[in-house]
Design a protein around this motif. Structure first.
Motif, short mmCIF file in Angstrom:
data_model
loop_
_atom_site.label_atom_id
_atom_site.label_comp_id
_atom_site.label_asym_id
_atom_site.label_seq_id
_atom_site.Cartn_x
_atom_site.Cartn_y
_atom_site.Cartn_z
N VAL A 131 -2.01 13.95 -3.37
CA VAL A 131 -1.90 12.88 -2.37
C VAL A 131 -3.27 12.27 -2.13
CG1 VAL A 131 -1.49 12.45 0.10
CG2 VAL A 131 0.19 13.72 -1.24
N ILE A 160 -5.56 4.16 -4.57
CA ILE A 160 -5.11 2.94 -3.89
C ILE A 160 -6.25 2.32 -3.09
CG2 ILE A 160 -3.49 2.01 -2.19
CD1 ILE A 160 -2.27 2.80 -4.96
N GLU A 161 -7.08 3.15 -2.48
CA GLU A 161 -8.24 2.65 -1.74
C GLU A 161 -9.15 1.84 -2.68
OE1 GLU A 161 -10.91 2.96 1.89
OE2 GLU A 161 -8.81 3.47 1.61
N ALA A 174 -4.14 10.05 -4.97
CA ALA A 174 -3.37 8.80 -4.90
C ALA A 174 -3.98 7.87 -3.86
CB ALA A 174 -1.91 9.09 -4.57
N LEU A 175 -4.33 8.41 -2.70
CA LEU A 175 -4.93 7.58 -1.65
C LEU A 175 -6.27 7.01 -2.09
CD1 LEU A 175 -4.04 9.76 1.47
CD2 LEU A 175 -3.06 7.53 0.85
N HIS A 213 0.84 -1.19 0.00
CA HIS A 213 0.00 0.00 0.00
C HIS A 213 0.88 1.24 0.00
CE1 HIS A 213 -2.43 3.19 1.84
NE2 HIS A 213 -3.48 2.59 1.30
N ARG A 214 1.80 1.31 0.95
CA ARG A 214 2.67 2.48 1.06
C ARG A 214 3.54 2.65 -0.18
NH1 ARG A 214 6.23 4.63 6.14
NH2 ARG A 214 7.21 6.30 4.99
N ASN A 242 2.92 1.78 -3.23
CA ASN A 242 2.12 2.27 -4.34
C ASN A 242 1.69 3.72 -4.17
OD1 ASN A 242 1.58 0.18 -6.54
ND2 ASN A 242 1.38 -1.01 -4.67
N VAL A 243 1.37 4.12 -2.96
CA VAL A 243 1.07 5.53 -2.70
C VAL A 243 2.32 6.37 -2.99
CG1 VAL A 243 0.51 7.26 -0.93
CG2 VAL A 243 -0.80 5.13 -1.05
N ASP A 244 3.46 5.95 -2.46
CA ASP A 244 4.70 6.69 -2.67
C ASP A 244 5.03 6.82 -4.15
OD1 ASP A 244 4.91 6.92 0.08
OD2 ASP A 244 6.41 5.33 0.27
#
Length: 149
Positions: A106, A113-114, A109-110, A20-21, A23-25
């Motif tokens: 951001v 990913i969610e 992006a979140l 998760h992190r 992919n967000v990054d």
């Protein structure tokens, strides 16, 4: 039965959180936002002009770590520190225009990913998962503090 960490639920959870992190990054790096910085941007988007001590507590990091983070983000043009007009000893942190734009990215992006994480879950599964996570959080918070020495 013998405990095998690689088969444990906590090992799987750690792996999912790491993905998760990552992919967000990956999605936010082009906006001069680096790992660990999104929580600060999101807190300032909720309430701009907070003092560093409050921010450190809210995002659960040491004040010295936050100072380094803010300095780096100032150099990238995402944040600025200003002296509190009523107390010259206090410094407040504000998003710049670039910081507000980056915060929007951001959030996108979140959200992306969610959707990737939970797009195949039914509403009932999401509600159950939320309940289970809240239970885990509560159980871990209830653990007694470790005694020193």
């Amino acid at each position: 039965m013998d405990y095998k960490h690689s088969d444990s639920l906590t090992h799987l959870m750690k792996s999912v959180l790491k993905l998760h992190r990552h992919n967000v990054d990956r999605l936010i790096q082009e906006y001069d936002v680096y790992p660990g910085q999104p929580p600060l941007l999101l807190r300032l988007a909720e309430q701009d002009g907070q003092i560093q001590k409050e921010l450190a507590q809210k995002i659960n990091i040491q004040p010295a770590t936050l100072t380094v983070m803010i300095t780096r983000m100032e150099k990238a043009g995402l944040l600025e520190r200003r002296t509190d007009p009523e107390d010259q000893r206090v410094s407040r942190v504000y998003l710049t225009e670039k910081g507000r734009m980056a915060t929007g990215k951001v959030k996108e992006a979140l959200r992306t990913i969610e959707e990737a994480c939970f797009g195949n879950f039914s509403l009932e599964e999401k509600l159950l998962f939320r309940r289970l996570l809240l239970q885990m959080q509560s159980d871990l918070q209830a653990l007694p503090p470790q005694k020193n020495g």
